[in-house]
Design a protein around this motif. Structure first.
Motif, PDB file in Angstrom:
ATOM      1  N   LEU A  22       0.826  -1.209   0.000  1.00  0.00           N
ATOM      2  CA  LEU A  22       0.000   0.000   0.000  1.00  0.00           C
ATOM      3  C   LEU A  22       0.860   1.258   0.000  1.00  0.00           C
ATOM      4  CD1 LEU A  22      -2.847  -1.003   2.488  1.00  0.00           C
ATOM      5  CD2 LEU A  22      -2.938  -0.904  -0.012  1.00  0.00           C
ATOM      6  N   VAL A 106      -8.360  -8.717  -2.778  1.00  0.00           N
ATOM      7  CA  VAL A 106      -8.347  -7.392  -2.141  1.00  0.00           C
ATOM      8  C   VAL A 106      -7.743  -6.338  -3.065  1.00  0.00           C
ATOM      9  CG1 VAL A 106      -7.320  -6.032  -0.281  1.00  0.00           C
ATOM     10  CG2 VAL A 106      -8.335  -8.260   0.220  1.00  0.00           C
ATOM     11  N   TYR A 107      -6.589  -6.628  -3.640  1.00  0.00           N
ATOM     12  CA  TYR A 107      -5.919  -5.620  -4.458  1.00  0.00           C
ATOM     13  C   TYR A 107      -6.614  -5.407  -5.800  1.00  0.00           C
ATOM     14  CZ  TYR A 107      -2.147  -5.550  -1.076  1.00  0.00           C
ATOM     15  OH  TYR A 107      -1.419  -5.400   0.078  1.00  0.00           O
ATOM     16  N   LEU A 110      -9.448  -3.145  -4.967  1.00  0.00           N
ATOM     17  CA  LEU A 110      -8.933  -1.797  -4.705  1.00  0.00           C
ATOM     18  C   LEU A 110      -8.606  -1.071  -6.003  1.00  0.00           C
ATOM     19  CD1 LEU A 110      -7.833   0.337  -2.710  1.00  0.00           C
ATOM     20  CD2 LEU A 110      -5.633  -0.873  -2.786  1.00  0.00           C
TER      21      LEU A 110
END
Length: 238
Positions: A22, A106-107, A110
């Protein structure tokens, strides 16, 4: 289920688990925003040219560096630790597979959200492209979700497979793989320089449609995952 122990093990170091990816992503975004401010001050024409050119920006790849490193660490550090704690190779493999799947989900979500916001706000009001680039798909959001999921999963398994191969074969693997890559690069260069039509054929491959590229990425990921699974069963650790 003892594979849950593998998941917990990977989440102990929070910076390694999700902090570094991140941070790398945020730093790259800040750089692109700064470029947008500077170029945007040069007028509308400059902003338009920047917007078109940034579809080839590789800044989003700042995320992949820490993620392939995560694959390295999973086999280089957590694999010996897991075996030392009494987990079986099967339990480690199933747990790590879930870790990689979770990261990819998740990524990819995102990045898809980032692309949607970026497109809706005309590049965050600066006409920049960070999420909405060729490497994450310039198509619909669902294409971005699929493309980034496959790419991230392939990178994670590739990192794990490379480390597993190094643990299994040692320096021989590094020299052999380096030689193969060098020969491949030389072969491509020779083809472009010496063979009529080779360069055009290579360009056609690189610019093939979205569907074929997804198949290619999925194949790379499947080969990496398969090699990793085989090596997990045979890799010796000290």
């Amino acid at each position: 289920m003892r594979s849950r122990n593998v998941i917990d093990m990977h989440l102990v170091n929070r910076m390694q688990a999700y902090g570094y990816p991140l941070i790398a992503l945020a730093f790259a975004l800040v750089v692109i925003l700064a470029v947008g401010v500077i170029i945007g001050s040069q007028g509308l024409e400059a902003r338009a040219e920047m917007y078109d050119g940034m579809q080839w920006s590789g800044a989003i790849f700042a995320l992949l560096g820490p993620l392939i490193g995560y694959g390295f660490t999973s086999m280089g550090q957590y694999f010996p630790l897991a075996l030392g704690l009494g987990l079986t190779r099967r339990e480690f493999a199933s747990g790590l597979g879930l870790v990689f799947l979770g990261n990819a989900v998740v990524y990819s979500v995102l990045i898809t959200i980032g692309k949607t916001v970026e497109a809706a706000t005309d590049g965050f009001g600066l006409s920049i492209r960070f999420f909405d680039v060729f490497y994450t798909s310039t198509g619909a959001p669902w294409q971005t979700l699929v493309q980034t999921f496959l790419l991230i999963l392939a990178v994670l398994f590739l990192g794990a497979a490379i480390t597993a191969a190094f643990l299994r074969f040692g320096q021989v693997f590094l020299w052999a793989s380096g030689a193969v890559l060098a020969l491949l690069a030389l072969g491509i260069l020779a083809g472009v320089l010496l063979l009529d039509g080779f360069g055009r054929a290579l360009l056609d491959v690189l610019t093939m449609g979205w569907g074929p590229w997804m198949v290619a990425i999925a194949v790379i990921g499947a080969i990496s995952a398969g090699a990793w699974l085989v090596l997990v069963r045979r890799t010796q650790v000290s």
